[in-house]
Design an enzyme around this catalytic site. Structure first.
Site, PDB file in Angstrom:
ATOM      1  N   GLU A  93      50.087  38.014  46.558  1.00 38.20           N
ATOM      2  CA  GLU A  93      50.096  36.720  45.866  1.00 38.20           C
ATOM      3  C   GLU A  93      51.405  36.416  45.160  1.00 38.20           C
ATOM      4  O   GLU A  93      51.881  35.292  45.189  1.00 38.20           O
ATOM      5  CB  GLU A  93      48.950  36.660  44.838  1.00 38.20           C
ATOM      6  CG  GLU A  93      47.592  36.300  45.416  1.00 38.20           C
ATOM      7  CD  GLU A  93      46.924  37.456  46.134  1.00 38.20           C
ATOM      8  OE1 GLU A  93      47.504  38.557  46.149  1.00 38.20           O
ATOM      9  OE2 GLU A  93      45.829  37.258  46.669  1.00 38.20           O
ATOM     10  N   HIS A 162      36.062  39.612  39.550  1.00 36.69           N
ATOM     11  CA  HIS A 162      36.022  38.522  40.515  1.00 36.69           C
ATOM     12  C   HIS A 162      35.265  37.313  40.002  1.00 36.69           C
ATOM     13  O   HIS A 162      34.844  36.473  40.780  1.00 36.69           O
ATOM     14  CB  HIS A 162      35.380  39.003  41.832  1.00 36.69           C
ATOM     15  CG  HIS A 162      36.246  39.952  42.595  1.00 36.69           C
ATOM     16  ND1 HIS A 162      36.352  41.280  42.286  1.00 36.69           N
ATOM     17  CD2 HIS A 162      37.069  39.755  43.654  1.00 36.69           C
ATOM     18  CE1 HIS A 162      37.201  41.869  43.113  1.00 36.69           C
ATOM     19  NE2 HIS A 162      37.651  40.968  43.959  1.00 36.69           N
TER      20      HIS A 162
END
Lengths: 364, 394
Positions: A93, A162
């Protein structure tokens, strides 16, 4: 749980839609003959149309191309536009976000997908320091027409790393625009607006909403459709209490409003749509009408979106308030995995109902 | 495929390098035979910036039999997890390790419980290898109080600190600097232990790997980076995500070894070699060539980016459990029936653990607020409705 999605051909209007095989499709009353669309299809069609309209728009992210998208939001785009418009990245990322921002510096219009916004933390320096602040630091020379999009907040049973909601974090940064759609119409209109916008936009979707169907107007299906950034929507008119929220919690707030109506309390539900800029005018106008405020979000409570809304109302509409402001938020804990604990960690409809009744001095 | 050659280090007349098998009445029951034997790995090691270790692996009949049992147990656990997920008794994400068992088992054979292991979210078998109980694993997966993280972590967050297993991490690549930090602490405390830092071919491209490796090399940290190359980072093959998929060479100035990760003896040898190296010379990279039969997670069918022939091909030719079975049979360490019986026992063990876990209660509601801090100093925490549920942390 991968719904089967038909590839959409976009030719401005002649779209026939089909529900996905999603488990939860909430029933909504709509006039016979009007169309429905899932949030997934809405997002897919929005990206498709904007790519078609502007060759500078390209998509980048993990599994967005050949895999058709981890959540199938980018399904069919690689086949339609080719590998020079749709890029599968490695799982890195920081690298690909920086590359996306650099491409935006040079005038391209990247749509960068984070598989979830939890992973955006690996790239957050580029979102804040490289994207949000550039136009200001360069005195307008370098604007960053980039969109960072992906699912945000809790899903179901995905645990502490998450499940975080990033609305409060990103919305606190000047230079960013932060949007959070609820319905299919929100998804289409806000994403198209985001892609066309010359500033960096953080676009917070919700995984559990992807498969939900909403009625959609002909106007919203048109390829020129766009929603204004910074304007909230009053989803349900009411006169006794204002409930302000965004994303999945809008659905919960509407259910709460139904329950409250059975007890004679008329709740006005505001769907923020835009976290930054925050539509303080609409929120305050509503509270000045109802005199009571309940704010709802999924994220952590301290320094959250609800805190900002409460501060705004207390600052601007203090003398109109007839009750203390209320905040319903995620529990002040990392997201537990066990189902019973996860339920306690997230706002439920009964929490919103309880808070609204408290604000109306109607507890128990 | 070439079978390993067996050479004798003892005069045990029952272990001869010929194919004749002795009549059952005279064959010794070998399951506890720890006499050292040497077996050659099927393939050589490939090295980078170092000399490869010997292909001759020191082992014993008892050890090879334990490999079989341990891998069979791991395999059955993952298959049971698959069923439980489909029955919706496991929620969220579930990343299975079946196919990669040789890695977890071979590594344990080379190290102690004072050596540390840290890995990604594909952690069920690593937990088992560190001495974790099946019931604790299934309880955690089903969100029960008995789980190894009290039901609060889930599939991706198994830990066993008393066996130096530091989890169980959901963010790709994050465990790498963390693992180098564990190695830092080991060196700082002057322990003669090492840390095995497991990551996948997808994580191999992460910048934080190179940052942490650079520091580990500068400071001679006893960190062994183990790339579990199962050839797919989620749905993307290595050739589409890495300019150089020679992961054992990607450390540049850091030595590396490429290992057949489906050969449990090769894994053991490589880990033994790496531990000796790391204690003397600092970091080393082990690239384990392995394969996962399942998709990336239970949400991924694993068939859109690879063919079913590829998966079944690996299963037929390279399956780690089958290789050990062939080894045991060809060297007369066990009979087919003995091995099948062992598999039946393991299956029952797993089924019993699942049944036991199903009976375990879910965590108490008060557990929502436990383990926030070690030292709470009267801090408040809130439920979803802060006026309804407010606690002072225990």
């Amino acid at each position: 749980m991968w719904g089967i999605l038909r590839q959409r051909g976009i030719d401005g209007g002649g779209l026939s839609l089909r529900r996905t095989r999603s488990a939860s499709v909430s029933a909504r009353s709509y006039a016979a003959g009007s169309k429905e669309m899932t949030v997934r299809d809405a997002l897919n069609s929005a990206i498709d149309e904007e790519m078609s309209a502007d060759p500078k728009v390209f998509v980048m992210g993990e599994e967005v191309g050949q895999y058709q998208g981890a959540y199938k939001i980018t399904k069919g785009l690689l086949e339609k536009y080719g590998p020079e418009r749709v890029y599968d990245t490695p799982i890195t990322e920081a690298g690909f976000t920086g590359i996306g921002v650099g491409a935006a510096y040079a005038g391209l219009k990247p749509v960068v997908e984070f598989m979830t916004f939890n992973f955006s933390m690996q790239a957050i320096d580029h979102i804040i320091n490289s994207a949000a602040k550039s136009n200001y630091m360069s005195a307008g020379q370098i604007n960053v027409p980039i969109v960072f999009r992906g699912p945000n907040g809790a899903a179901a049973g995905v645990g502490a790393q998450h499940s975080q909601c990033y609305a409060a974090w990103y919305a606190s940064v000047p230079g960013l625009k932060v949007l959070a759609p609820y319905s299919a119409e929100d998804a289409r209109g806000l994403l198209k607006a985001a892609i066309r916008d010359p500033d960096p936009v953080v676009f917070l979707e919700n995984e559990l909403l992807y498969g939900e169907s909403f009625p959609i107007s002909e106007e919203a299906l048109d390829s020129s459709f766009c929603l204004p950034i910074g304007k909230a929507k009053i989803e349900r008119q009411g006169k006794d209490v204002t409930i302000v929220t965004f994303s999945k919690m809008v659905g919960f707030a509407l259910k709460a409003a139904e329950k409250l109506a059975e007890e004679g309390i008329s709740a006005e539900v505001i769907n923020l749509r835009s976290i930054r800029p925050l539509d303080r005018a609409t929120i305050n106008a509503s509270v000045r009408k109802t005199s009571r405020l309940v704010t709802v979000e999924e994220g952590f409570p301290q320094h959250g979106v609800c805190a900002e809304i409460c501060a705004s109302v207390v600052e601007e509409s203090f003398s109109y308030l007839d009750a203390p402001v209320e905040r319903i938020a995620g529990a002040d804990v990392p997201m537990p995995y066990a189902a019973n604990l996860e339920r306690l960690a997230l706002p439920q409809v009964e929490d919103i109902v309880r808070a609204a009744k408290r604000a109306c001095y109607r507890s128990k | 495929m070439a079978l390993s050659r067996l050479s004798l280090r003892s005069n045990n007349p029952f272990l001869k390098p010929t194919a004749t098998s002795l009549p059952p009445s005279t064959r010794r029951h070998v399951s506890t035979d720890t006499t050292p034997i040497t077996i050659e790995t099927a393939a050589p090691f490939t090295s980078h910036q170092c000399d490869a270790p010997s292909r001759s692996v020191s082992t014993s009949s008892a050890e090879i039999l334990s490999f079989f049992r341990d891998m069979a147990r791991m395999r059955r656990m993952e298959i049971a997890a698959d069923s439980l997920y489909k029955a919706k008794m496991i929620r969220g994400f579930c990343h299975l390790y079946d196919g990669q068992e040789a890695l977890a088992v071979g590594m344990e054979a080379a190290i102690t419980r004072r050596d540390a292991i840290i890995t990604s979210y594909r952690d069920h078998c690593t937990f088992l290898g560190r001495g974790g109980e099946l019931v604790d694993a299934f309880s955690e997966l089903m969100g029960r109080k008995r789980g190894c993280s009290d039901g609060k972590g889930g599939s991706m967050h198994f830990y066993k600190k008393d066996a130096s297993f530091y989890g169980g991490h959901g963010i790709v690549g994050a465990q790498i600097p963390l693992g180098c930090g564990l190695a830092f602490a080991q060196k700082y405390s002057k322990e003669e232990n090492v840390t095995f830092v497991l990551y996948g071919d997808g994580a191999a491209n992460q910048g934080q790997l190179f940052e942490a490796l650079n520091i580990a090399a500068l400071w001679d940290l006893p960190a062994i980076l183990v790339c579990e190359n199962n050839h797919y980072g989620m749905g993307t093959a290595t050739w589409r995500s890495a300019k150089s998929p020679a992961y054992f060479k990607r450390g540049d100035y850091v030595p590396g070894l490429k290992v057949d990760g489906m050969d449990v003896l090769a894994v053991k040898q490589a880990c033994k070699f790496a531990k000796e190296h790391a204690l003397k010379n600092g970091p080393i990279i082990l690239e384990m060539d392995t394969y996962r039969y399942h998709g990336h997670s239970m949400s991924d069918p694993g068939s859109t980016y690879r063919t079913r022939d590829e998966v079944s091909g690996v299963r037929q030719v390279r399956d780690p459990i089958e290789r050990v079975r062939k080894l045991l049979l060809s060297h007369d360490i066990a009979t087919e029936k003995e091995l099948k019986d062992m598999e039946k026992e393991v299956r029952k063990e797993v089924d019993d653990a699942v049944a036991q876990a199903k009976e375990c209660p879910t965590p108490e509601a008060s557990e929502l607020f436990t383990n926030m801090y070690v030292k709470d100093c009267g801090v408040e925490s809130f439920g979803a409705d802060r006026k309804e549920l407010k606690v002072t942390l225990p």
